[in-house]
Design a protein around this motif. Structure first.
Motif, short mmCIF file in Angstrom:
data_model
loop_
_atom_site.label_atom_id
_atom_site.label_comp_id
_atom_site.label_asym_id
_atom_site.label_seq_id
_atom_site.Cartn_x
_atom_site.Cartn_y
_atom_site.Cartn_z
N LEU A 32 15.83 3.82 -6.47
CA LEU A 32 17.11 4.35 -6.92
C LEU A 32 16.91 5.62 -7.75
O LEU A 32 17.57 6.65 -7.53
CB LEU A 32 17.85 3.30 -7.73
CG LEU A 32 19.15 3.74 -8.41
CD1 LEU A 32 20.23 4.05 -7.39
CD2 LEU A 32 19.64 2.67 -9.39
N ASN A 33 16.00 5.55 -8.71
CA ASN A 33 15.74 6.71 -9.57
C ASN A 33 15.30 7.92 -8.76
O ASN A 33 15.77 9.04 -8.97
CB ASN A 33 14.67 6.37 -10.62
CG ASN A 33 15.20 5.48 -11.71
OD1 ASN A 33 16.38 5.53 -12.05
ND2 ASN A 33 14.34 4.65 -12.28
N ASN A 34 14.39 7.69 -7.81
CA ASN A 34 13.91 8.81 -6.98
C ASN A 34 15.05 9.47 -6.22
O ASN A 34 15.13 10.70 -6.14
CB ASN A 34 12.84 8.32 -6.01
CG ASN A 34 11.46 8.28 -6.64
OD1 ASN A 34 11.22 8.88 -7.66
ND2 ASN A 34 10.55 7.55 -6.01
N GLU A 35 15.92 8.65 -5.63
CA GLU A 35 17.03 9.20 -4.85
C GLU A 35 18.02 9.94 -5.75
O GLU A 35 18.56 10.98 -5.36
CB GLU A 35 17.74 8.08 -4.08
CG GLU A 35 16.90 7.47 -2.98
CD GLU A 35 16.43 8.50 -1.97
OE1 GLU A 35 17.27 9.24 -1.42
OE2 GLU A 35 15.20 8.60 -1.76
N LEU A 36 18.27 9.41 -6.93
CA LEU A 36 19.19 10.07 -7.86
C LEU A 36 18.59 11.37 -8.38
O LEU A 36 19.29 12.38 -8.50
CB LEU A 36 19.53 9.13 -9.02
CG LEU A 36 20.35 7.89 -8.67
CD1 LEU A 36 20.59 7.04 -9.92
CD2 LEU A 36 21.69 8.24 -8.03
N TRP A 37 17.31 11.34 -8.68
CA TRP A 37 16.66 12.56 -9.19
C TRP A 37 16.68 13.67 -8.13
O TRP A 37 16.86 14.84 -8.46
CB TRP A 37 15.23 12.26 -9.62
CG TRP A 37 15.16 11.41 -10.86
CD1 TRP A 37 16.11 11.34 -11.85
CD2 TRP A 37 14.10 10.53 -11.24
NE1 TRP A 37 15.71 10.45 -12.83
CE2 TRP A 37 14.48 9.94 -12.48
CE3 TRP A 37 12.88 10.16 -10.68
CZ2 TRP A 37 13.68 9.02 -13.16
CZ3 TRP A 37 12.08 9.25 -11.34
CH2 TRP A 37 12.48 8.69 -12.57
N LYS A 38 16.51 13.32 -6.87
CA LYS A 38 16.58 14.32 -5.80
C LYS A 38 17.94 15.02 -5.80
O LYS A 38 18.05 16.20 -5.47
CB LYS A 38 16.35 13.66 -4.43
CG LYS A 38 14.93 13.22 -4.17
CD LYS A 38 14.83 12.53 -2.82
CE LYS A 38 13.44 11.94 -2.58
NZ LYS A 38 13.39 11.18 -1.30
#
Length: 696
Positions: free
Chosen positions: A247-253
């Protein structure tokens, strides 16, 4: 392990990308458009569109969409490819400034509250250059506003943008009075904390009520809930941890500043909190966050519940809206400083907020009123329906000194020592936090804790911005005419505190005593959506929104109707779902269990005539009574749904749904929950609360 600095914003056509890809003159013209709020020249738009298209194609994108936020509360998108045909039968990839600036979706099926007839299908999406374009699911998404052919707004973003501009204008007037000639813009910033539940996807599929309504319509209390308080801030389970990492990776992108994650109070409940950003962008980001939560949960075999009260008897989910004011050079106007008593500018902005919340309690409650949030507000995990402000001991003392024209000499700066030599002493905050307050000052911002977990933050922030803009406007009107600025300022602060201190309450908002006290103070207690929404279209509200061109009278009336219609539709779906479950699943299952009990008793009697069958008899008797009661209450609910057509107007219909249909559903639930506790597991057709809440 991903390199956060490399992936952050990698799917966003942000400022760095534009600096790299746009000619300097184009970039400057684009930035000037944003800063001055002027329309974008079509030649500039063409260059921006082409650069945006090239960047998106390099990222593997073939389609674009005008991404907008209609009155459904979720986002909408229609995908178009970059493909254009050539005369020789081939294709090229094109994207023009005209396509970037304006789209034309079919608007006939979106809620309009009577602004348009169904046959009036044309609607327009208009690019919002203040919010960056981004790539989601290999589609270039262009944030836009949405309006009808007649120019009326049909979305949640446009009024928010208008309210931000209104607040900017009035705040600049006030700052100018304090000699500030360098600030060119004041923005509101928001950091919306997002609460949610995660349950196993296979369990979710077996609960017809959650599938259709987003919440459980029945469910007996499990042996263990949140009593031990062991889930709150507890160790995150591996399955959930893996979900959170992705989730964090997708949001950070997507450039979303996701920072904090933890287990919340209830079993299966969690929270995600971002860093503060511009309110308009924060609104876009929160919509993307809710979409991403569901998408990533599905990949991990889970389902994300965003309903405000998916389970009875345990905490519901909110979205704490942390709101503040900042200048273009990063100065927080709600920062008290080391000596708030001597900080006149801070006190004026603080008093503007206090006065706004007091005078427009009704609008703040309207902004968070939904069928789902009605279940949550007032429970011992959420603020009550009564609006009040928590300021804490220090600021309350400061305001009391200003009102009483007395010297302020209290010392609130203390150090915190825990009595262990190895642990260093650290500064103690000047006030505790009050989790029961609906509108709490928390250092340099206000936390509006009444916002529901699935609600768009556009509405609450639109209201907040507008009501504070109104008070700043009134303050500026007075101070601009003052012969003696200091004397008039002191009088204004004193009068504001005296006339509006009733809204300040630092105590326990959950007590019955506060309800009585609030009534004495003349504070509103709007417990349900039907009670709240009519205040939105009151003459006072219409005057406010029209004064700042945030909403017209027609737009206000349409939104009033849309919210009430949505409220009725949600309860209607819940009622139909409960009827369907009772008739097709519960009554047949209980009847089958009764038959087994009867067969068992008969078998026992056949084996030994004088054998004791009291257990079977008692259960048969109890279950038969309950099944009969459920059947009659189901019929009663069906008949009440037929009575809806006798209501006159959407307001009367909403009250009927609240007072008659919802009440009948609650009666059915009481019977169903008792049936669940007395029916053998193999006959109960649905996963229980215990199985749902501890499924992940």
């Amino acid at each position: 392990m991903s390199n956060i600095s490399e992936i952050f914003g990698s799917m966003v056509f942000n400022d760095d990308v534009m600096k790299e890809r746009l000619p300097k003159d184009t970039y400057k013209a684009y930035k000037k458009t944003i800063m001055e709020g002027k329309s974008l020249d079509i030649n500039v738009a063409n260059v921006v569109a082409n650069a945006m298209k090239d960047w998106a194609i390099e990222k593997g994108t073939t389609h674009f969409t005008h991404w907008f936020q209609p009155m459904t509360g979720i986002t909408a998108e229609k995908h178009d490819s970059f493909i254009s045909a050539t005369s020789d039968g081939k294709v090229i990839m094109e994207f023009s400034g005209k396509e970037l600036i304006k789209g034309e979706p079919d608007a006939s099926s979106f809620p309009s509250g009577g602004l348009r007839s169904t046959f009036e299908a044309r609607g327009y999406t208009a690019w919002d250059p203040t919010s960056y374009a981004f790539i989601k699911d290999s589609v270039l998404c262009i944030p836009t506003a949405f309006c009808s052919y007649g120019g009326e707004v049909l979305d949640k973003k446009t009024p928010l943008l208008r309210s931000m501009e209104a607040l900017n204008e009035q705040a600049l007037r006030v700052l100018k009075l304090f000699g500030d000639t360098t600030t060119t813009r004041v923005i509101t910033t928001v950091g919306p904390e997002q609460e949610y539940f995660l349950i196993d996807k296979e369990v979710y599929k077996k609960r017809k009520d959650i599938v259709f309504t987003g919440r459980t319509l029945f469910g007996a209390k499990p042996p263990k809930g949140q009593e031990l308080e062991d889930h709150y801030f507890g160790a995150i389970k591996p399955r959930v941890s893996a979900f959170m990492k992705e989730l964090n990776n997708e949001l950070w992108k997507l450039g979303i500043l996701a920072r904090t994650e933890h287990n919340e109070v209830a079993p299966a409940q969690h929270e995600l909190a971002p860093i503060f950003t511009n309110t308009n962008i924060a609104c876009d980001h929160n919509q993307l966050t809710m979409e991403t939560l569901k998408r990533i949960a599905d990949k991990h075999g889970m389902f994300c519940l965003l309903h405000e009260k998916p389970f009875a008897g345990i905490n519901g989910s909110g979205k704490h809206n942390n709101w503040s004011l900042s200048t273009n050079d990063g100065v927080n106007l709600l920062e008290p400083g080391t000596s708030p008593y001597d900080n006149a500018r801070f006190l004026l902005f603080l008093c503007a907020v206090v006065k706004a919340v007091d005078e427009y309690q009704d609008l703040l409650k309207v902004s968070v009123s939904t069928a789902g949030n009605d279940h949550r507000l007032g429970g011992n995990e959420a603020p009550p329906a009564i609006i009040s402000i928590f300021l804490g001991d220090e600021l309350t003392s400061v305001l009391e000194s200003v009102e009483g024209e007395t010297a302020y000499d209290k010392e609130f700066k203390r150090e915190m020592a825990v009595g262990v030599d190895a642990i260093p002493v650290f500064p103690k905050d000047t006030t505790d936090r009050n989790r029961t307050s609906p509108f709490a000052f928390t250092g340099n911002k206000f936390e509006f804790r009444m916002v529901g977990s699935k609600l768009s933050i556009a509405g609450p922030n639109m209201v907040l911005n507008t009501i504070v803009a109104d008070e700043l406007s009134r303050f500026a009107d007075i101070l601009e005419k003052a012969d003696d600025f200091t004397a008039e300022l002191n009088k204004l602060l004193k009068d504001t505190i005296k006339n509006h201190k009733r809204i300040i309450f630092n105590g326990n908002n959950y007590t019955d005593e506060w309800v009585v006290e609030a009534e004495k103070r003349g504070l509103l207690n709007l417990k349900s959506t039907p009670e709240s929404i009519p205040y939105f279209s009151s003459e006072k509200s219409v005057t406010l929104f029209e004064k700042f061109n945030v909403l017209s009278r027609k737009e206000i009336y349409s939104r009033t109707e849309i919210v009430l219609e949505e409220y009725c539709k949600e309860i209607n779906i819940e009622a139909l779902t409960l009827i369907d479950i009772a008739k097709k699943d519960l009554i047949p299952s209980v009847t089958a269990y009764i038959k087994e009990l009867s067969d068992t008793a008969n078998s026992k009697k056949a084996f030994m005539i004088d054998i004791d069958c009291e257990t079977e008899k008692s259960l048969i008797y109890k279950l038969s009574l309950l099944a009969s009661s459920l059947y009659s209450k189901t019929e009663l609910l069906e008949n009440k749904l037929l009575e809806v057509k006798n209501c006159n107007g959407v307001e009367e219909t909403a009250y009927f749904y609240r007072n008659s249909i919802f009440a009948a559903m609650q009666e059915m639930r009481a019977v169903i929950d008792e049936l669940e506790t007395n029916t053998a597991k193999k006959y109960w057709p649905f996963p229980t609360y215990g199985e749902i809440l501890f499924s992940v």
